[in-house]
Design a protein around this motif. Sequence first.
Motif, PDB file in Angstrom:
ATOM      1  N   ILE A 475      52.762  44.384  44.104  1.00 30.05           N
ATOM      2  CA  ILE A 475      51.836  43.968  45.064  1.00 30.05           C
ATOM      3  C   ILE A 475      51.787  44.425  46.328  1.00 30.05           C
ATOM      4  N   GLN A 476      52.742  44.482  46.822  1.00 29.45           N
ATOM      5  CA  GLN A 476      52.720  45.293  47.922  1.00 29.45           C
ATOM      6  C   GLN A 476      52.638  46.273  48.521  1.00 29.45           C
ATOM      7  N   GLN A 477      53.013  47.168  47.984  1.00 29.51           N
ATOM      8  CA  GLN A 477      52.695  48.677  47.365  1.00 29.51           C
ATOM      9  C   GLN A 477      51.176  49.333  47.218  1.00 29.51           C
ATOM     10  N   ARG A 478      50.586  48.341  46.641  1.00 34.34           N
ATOM     11  CA  ARG A 478      49.076  48.913  45.826  1.00 34.34           C
ATOM     12  C   ARG A 478      48.032  48.233  46.869  1.00 34.34           C
ATOM     13  N   ILE A 491      51.934  33.942  45.137  1.00 33.84           N
ATOM     14  CA  ILE A 491      50.690  34.728  44.026  1.00 33.84           C
ATOM     15  C   ILE A 491      51.376  35.018  42.932  1.00 33.84           C
ATOM     16  N   VAL A 492      52.764  35.953  43.359  1.00 33.89           N
ATOM     17  CA  VAL A 492      54.097  36.529  42.706  1.00 33.89           C
ATOM     18  C   VAL A 492      53.915  35.848  41.356  1.00 33.89           C
ATOM     19  N   ALA A 493      54.098  34.315  41.521  1.00 30.14           N
ATOM     20  CA  ALA A 493      54.940  33.223  41.487  1.00 30.14           C
ATOM     21  C   ALA A 493      53.380  33.072  39.872  1.00 30.14           C
ATOM     22  N   ARG A 571      49.401  41.860  35.451  1.00 23.79           N
ATOM     23  CA  ARG A 571      48.145  40.156  35.376  1.00 23.79           C
ATOM     24  C   ARG A 571      48.500  39.558  36.511  1.00 23.79           C
ATOM     25  N   LEU A 572      47.429  39.598  37.410  1.00 21.05           N
ATOM     26  CA  LEU A 572      46.954  38.870  38.645  1.00 21.05           C
ATOM     27  C   LEU A 572      45.731  38.214  38.249  1.00 21.05           C
ATOM     28  N   SER A 573      45.508  37.015  37.909  1.00 19.96           N
ATOM     29  CA  SER A 573      44.473  36.115  37.949  1.00 19.96           C
ATOM     30  C   SER A 573      43.580  36.232  39.009  1.00 19.96           C
ATOM     31  N   ALA A 574      42.135  35.952  38.680  1.00 21.02           N
ATOM     32  CA  ALA A 574      40.972  35.898  39.642  1.00 21.02           C
ATOM     33  C   ALA A 574      40.949  34.865  40.851  1.00 21.02           C
ATOM     34  N   ARG A 578      41.281  36.859  44.656  1.00 25.23           N
ATOM     35  CA  ARG A 578      40.274  36.414  45.418  1.00 25.23           C
ATOM     36  C   ARG A 578      41.702  36.016  46.959  1.00 25.23           C
ATOM     37  N   LYS A 579      42.671  35.406  46.826  1.00 25.04           N
ATOM     38  CA  LYS A 579      43.817  34.568  47.762  1.00 25.04           C
ATOM     39  C   LYS A 579      44.068  36.242  48.278  1.00 25.04           C
ATOM     40  N   LEU A 580      44.540  37.145  47.474  1.00 26.12           N
ATOM     41  CA  LEU A 580      44.734  38.495  48.120  1.00 26.12           C
ATOM     42  C   LEU A 580      43.733  39.067  49.633  1.00 26.12           C
ATOM     43  N   LEU A 581      42.543  38.943  48.877  1.00 22.59           N
ATOM     44  CA  LEU A 581      41.019  39.588  49.248  1.00 22.59           C
ATOM     45  C   LEU A 581      41.040  38.134  51.033  1.00 22.59           C
ATOM     46  N   ALA A 582      41.277  37.118  50.321  1.00 22.65           N
ATOM     47  CA  ALA A 582      40.785  36.369  51.472  1.00 22.65           C
ATOM     48  C   ALA A 582      41.884  36.341  53.061  1.00 22.65           C
ATOM     49  N   ARG A 583      43.277  36.638  52.022  1.00 30.45           N
ATOM     50  CA  ARG A 583      44.197  37.153  53.487  1.00 30.45           C
ATOM     51  C   ARG A 583      44.167  38.223  54.628  1.00 30.45           C
ATOM     52  N   ASP A 584      43.727  39.536  53.484  1.00 31.96           N
ATOM     53  CA  ASP A 584      42.893  40.498  54.155  1.00 31.96           C
ATOM     54  C   ASP A 584      42.466  41.494  54.041  1.00 31.96           C
TER      55      ASP A 584
END
Length: 800
Positions: A475-478, A491-493, A571-574, A578-584
């Motif tokens: 997740i970090q790399q991509r 998110i990893v959990a 697999r990352l849930s929607a 969206r949490k990733l998008l909100a943080r960055d």
Amino acid sequence: MTERFRIAVVGSGPGGMSAAARAAERGISHVLLEAEPHLSNTIFRYQKGKHVMDEPGILPLRSPLPFKAGSREEILGAWDDGVAALKVNVRHGAEVTAIKKQAEGHFVLTTTTGSFEADNVIMGIGLQGNIRKLGVPGEDLPFVQYQLDDPDEYMGETVIVVGAGDAAIENAIALSKQNEVIIINRRDEFARAKQGNLDGILKAIDDGRITCYYGAGPEKVEALSVGRKPGRMVLATPKGRAQILCDRVIARLGATAPRKFVESCGIQFPNKDPASVPAISPQYESNVKGLYIVGALGGYPLIKQAMNQGYEVVEYILGEKVEPADEPLLRGKFNKMPGFTTVEAALSKIQNNVRLLSHITPLQLREFMLDSEVRAPKKGEPVFRRNDYTNTFFCIVEGTVEVEVNSETGQRISLGQGEFFGEMSLISGRRRSASVFAGPNCVLVETPRRSMNRLINSVDAVKREIDLVFITRAIQQRFTPKSSAKDLADIVADADIRKYQPDEILFSEGDEGDSLHLVRVGSLTISRNIGGREIVLSYVPAGNYVGEMALLGDSKRSATVKAAVATETIRLSAESFRKLLARDPALRLQLQGEYRQRAAANLAVQTAGQGIDIISFLMRQGIGEATDVLLIDEALCVRCDNCEKACAETHQGTSRLDREAGPTYANVHVPTSCRHCEHPHCMKDCPPDAIHRTPEGEVFIGDNCIGCGNCERNCPYGVIQMSGRKAKKPGLLSWLLFGSGSGPGEAPYAKDSKPSEKKAVKCDMCKDIKGGPACVRSCPTGAAIRISPEDLVGYAQSRS
């Protein structure tokens, strides 16, 4: 009156029996308590006539009792004679039901025949009382068994053997003499087998005496009321479900520790993992002072290891200093470690400093280190470079390493003591995703792929920790290289690892967008239904992702995604996405840009005419797991066979390709030539470890090949052949002046020349020759080209 001894040994397996024999030899008061009327019940229950090996061969034997490779009967007979000659105090029929340490410091052992007292207790009870079952419906049906005593009892039956360890292999081979045998291996290789068994099972499979289902697992076992067979097994296989009618199922899935009994003695386990073993010291002492554990219960199931431990533990109890049998080998490895003093100190430092290795016992660590190497690179020295095709695994014992995540900007992150790296290439089989350089005072443990996979497969806690770090780093790399592991913990959990078989659908066109998939192992195809036909639009290799389009646009899936080969994804849930998008906020802009590029590329492919069918054709030829494929444009090829001749001239008279063989579609021909797969099938089960991959990606066979043929059998594309080195071709002057041999463009070697002993040969992409593959360089019309999967879409479009 209760009898009292200095040493009580519980269980007469190899370890316990060796301990009692050493106590007898030293004249120490002792008793050997055995529940059965015979010695070594585990070996006694081996199938009749079973050949017992004396691995590991590099270790000397330390025991008053003899042991060398031979039949079950020979070994048991020698042990019976040895125990009698030493006058070992054996009490048969004495099953130990409780061991309690008294306030005074001694132990009371309660057995079915009475009680005993002892100053010290050695447990060598093994694991056979806790056999693992199938874990599926029907596991206790009458025709399902978990032990095989005499294979000669069964004749003319269809027998399914489940398991990939030594016991399963030996049962399958013995039964195959007079039965139809099918062996079920959950993995794609026999990674845990001893070398002799590995060679035997692969030959039996190749000869057709045994059928093997790789990557398969039972779903259920059912009894049948009609028909000639009493039951059937339903399997999940890489190609879908399979049903096998059978007379008998023999599951050899190992065993777990008799945990309830062991814990009742006061012994602690490091965690709740059923496969874990008790924590014991290098002197085999448990957390209960004076209570020792040897053999399989301590994580060492090999007979010679257990017998050595039995000998050594008695010496430790007597206060003697004894050097373990593997000490000289480990000392040679640790001499490279700065500040090295003793093997014990070095092992302690590694286990204390590397959290991943804290999940295994000190004894398991010794075995792990026998397979590994200690490295102490200088500051700034590269450990490996980005795009290297290496797959060893590294633990940081001391110091730091610098991971270059962006070669253009020079952006680096540091990994420190206790961390590990190399897991992405180990798992995915892809090139190294970053360059790693040694920091100051760097000490590393480098472990080969096969050894690391063996540890991952045998210790669940190690697998879980590697998976957790893999998900975090992926997740970090991509997506978010600036986020820390702590930032991504939630998110990893929520992420999970999914497995898909070839052609299995991850999601279909028109589905609701509920997740995103990062490809961890294997590859995917993206397709759409156009004019009633499924058209492959693109190929997605490991390290990339799919599914973001629907999540960014908050819409339905625009395409169908399938596994091209056996594939694993994160697999990352929607919601997590969206949490990733909100943080960055910058991440959304980046992904929207990639989204537009991908949509444009897909649209271009849809209008590419015949090119879209070429993609589908090439995916069916294995390009989904390839890294380099030879293609021939039949419209340009003049059938001169210069490609084959050049290959033969370059490789001692044997061409590594067959131009005529192989399928063709729309003038695109795939000859029989190596694809240099991500996870090379040929590398699996190579006894001398002769098959390697260069940092540039070429898979090649070394000179230490022994000609066993395992690679030829394992390759699904038929690109490996067994061939002898032919007589050296006379030089050009000899041909010109004396007419010796063949000339340019002629058959390169005389047909009557006698080849040497046969060894495996395959394409190595002319790795040591300037200018690249001879087959491509020698083609006069440019018909022969080599492409990678990343070039697939562009190549297909060029063919439209």
